[in-house]
Motif scaffolding. Structure first.
Motif, PDB file in Angstrom:
ATOM      1  N   ASN A   1     -29.238  23.238 -21.446  1.00 32.61           N
ATOM      2  CA  ASN A   1     -30.251  22.413 -20.793  1.00 32.61           C
ATOM      3  C   ASN A   1     -29.648  21.034 -20.515  1.00 32.61           C
ATOM      4  O   ASN A   1     -28.490  20.753 -20.872  1.00 32.61           O
ATOM      5  N   GLU A   2     -30.431  20.181 -19.888  1.00 31.06           N
ATOM      6  CA  GLU A   2     -29.922  18.862 -19.483  1.00 31.06           C
ATOM      7  C   GLU A   2     -29.575  17.987 -20.686  1.00 31.06           C
ATOM      8  O   GLU A   2     -28.571  17.269 -20.675  1.00 31.06           O
TER       9      GLU A   2
ATOM     10  N   TYR B   1     -25.265  16.665  -9.290  1.00 27.06           N
ATOM     11  CA  TYR B   1     -24.897  17.919  -9.941  1.00 27.06           C
ATOM     12  C   TYR B   1     -23.658  18.487  -9.257  1.00 27.06           C
ATOM     13  O   TYR B   1     -23.592  18.585  -8.022  1.00 27.06           O
TER      14      TYR B   1
ATOM     15  N   ARG C   1     -31.715  11.011 -10.941  1.00 22.28           N
ATOM     16  CA  ARG C   1     -30.947  12.126 -11.485  1.00 22.28           C
ATOM     17  C   ARG C   1     -29.486  11.999 -11.064  1.00 22.28           C
ATOM     18  O   ARG C   1     -29.180  11.585  -9.956  1.00 22.28           O
TER      19      ARG C   1
ATOM     20  N   LYS D   1     -25.821  16.354 -21.601  1.00 18.55           N
ATOM     21  CA  LYS D   1     -25.497  14.949 -21.899  1.00 18.55           C
ATOM     22  C   LYS D   1     -24.734  14.843 -23.215  1.00 18.55           C
ATOM     23  O   LYS D   1     -23.778  14.064 -23.332  1.00 18.55           O
TER      24      LYS D   1
END
Length: 227
Positions: free
Chosen positions: A196-197, A186, A183, A201
Motif C-alpha cells: 500500500n502507499e 507514480y 500526490r 513510503k
C-alpha cells in the motif's frame, strides 16, 4: 669695525635657529600628547560592548522623547497627537510596508514552524467574552474559583457560537491543506515492493538510509543465490 656686522649677523642666525628648534620641540610635544590621547580613546572604544553605539543612540533618542513629552505637558498638548503631526507620508508608508512584511507566510517549512504559525494565528483571533465571563461567574458562585474539593470539572457546555467558530476554523484548515497536498508522480517502470502507499513510503525511507548496506543481499535474493 668690519667684524661687528659679521658677528651680529651670526648672532641673528643662531637666534633664528634656536627659535626654530624650540618651535619644532613644542610641536613634537603637542603631537606626542595628541597621539597619547588618541591611543587612550581608542582603548576605551575597544573595551566597550559591541552594541554600545546602538545603545547610546537608543538612550539619546529616549532622552529626546522624554524632553518632548515634558515640553508638550508644559504647553498642555497631547504628545501622541503632536508626534503624529511630525510624521511624513513617506515615513508612514514605509512603516506600513514593514508591518506587512513582519510575519509573512513562507509556506510549509517544517511541522514545528507550521504548528507555531497556527498557534500565533489562533491566539490573534481570541477575543474575550466579558459578558459570558460575568454570567458564568454568577452562575458558578464559589465554584468559579475551584479548589481540590470542587466538582465543576467537566460540567462546562460550549456555546453554539463557539462550536460554529470551531467548525468554521477546521473547515478552513482542511481547505488550506488541500491546496498544498499533492500526490507524488507514480513510476510504472519501478519495482513493486509494497502492499500500500504507506508501506511504499516506509520502503523509500529504508532504502535511503540502508540501501547501500543491503544492496548485495537484495541482489542475491533476486537471483536465488542467497545463503
Amino acid at each position: 669695525m668690519i667684524d661687528e656686522p659679521a658677528e651680529s649677523l651670526a648672532s641673528q642666525k643662531r637666534e633664528a635657529r634656536l627659535r626654530k628648534f624650540r618651535e619644532l620641540h613644542f610641536k613634537r610635544n603637542e603631537a606626542r600628547k595628541l597621539n597619547h590621547q588618541e591611543v587612550v580613546e581608542e582603548d576605551k572604544r575597544l573595551k566597550l560592548p559591541t552594541n554600545w553605539e546602538a545603545k547610546k543612540a537608543r538612550l539619546e533618542w529616549e532622552l529626546a522623547e522624554s524632553e518632548k513629552k515634558k515640553e508638550c505637558a508644559a504647553r498642555g498638548e497631547d504628545y501622541n497627537r503632536v508626534k503624529l503631526l511630525e510624521i511624513t507620508a513617506d515615513d508612514a508608508e514605509r512603516w506600513e510596508r514593514k508591518k506587512k512584511k513582519k510575519n509573512p507566510d513562507t509556506g510549509f517549512a517544517g511541522y514545528a514552524e507550521a504548528q507555531f504559525r497556527q498557534y500565533q494565528r489562533l491566539t490573534k483571533q481570541i477575543r474575550p467574552d466579558l459578558e459570558g465571563y460575568e454570567k458564568l461567574r454568577e452562575e458558578s458562585g464559589e465554584d468559579f474559583y475551584p479548589t481540590s474539593n470542587s466538582l465543576i470539572h467537566g460540567t462546562h457546555v460550549p456555546t453554539k457560537e463557539g462550536i460554529d467558530r470551531m467548525v468554521e476554523d477546521v473547515e478552513k484548515q482542511i481547505e488550506k491543506r488541500a491546496k498544498y497536498s499533492r500526490r507524488r508522480a507514480y513510476n510504472d517502470d519501478a519495482d513493486i515492493d509494497y502492499i500500500n502507499e504507506r508501506n511504499a513510503k516506509f520502503n523509500k525511507k529504508a532504502e535511503r538510509f540502508y540501501g547501500k548496506y543491503t544492496a548485495e543481499i537484495k541482489q542475491n535474493l533476486e537471483r536465488g543465490t542467497a545463503v
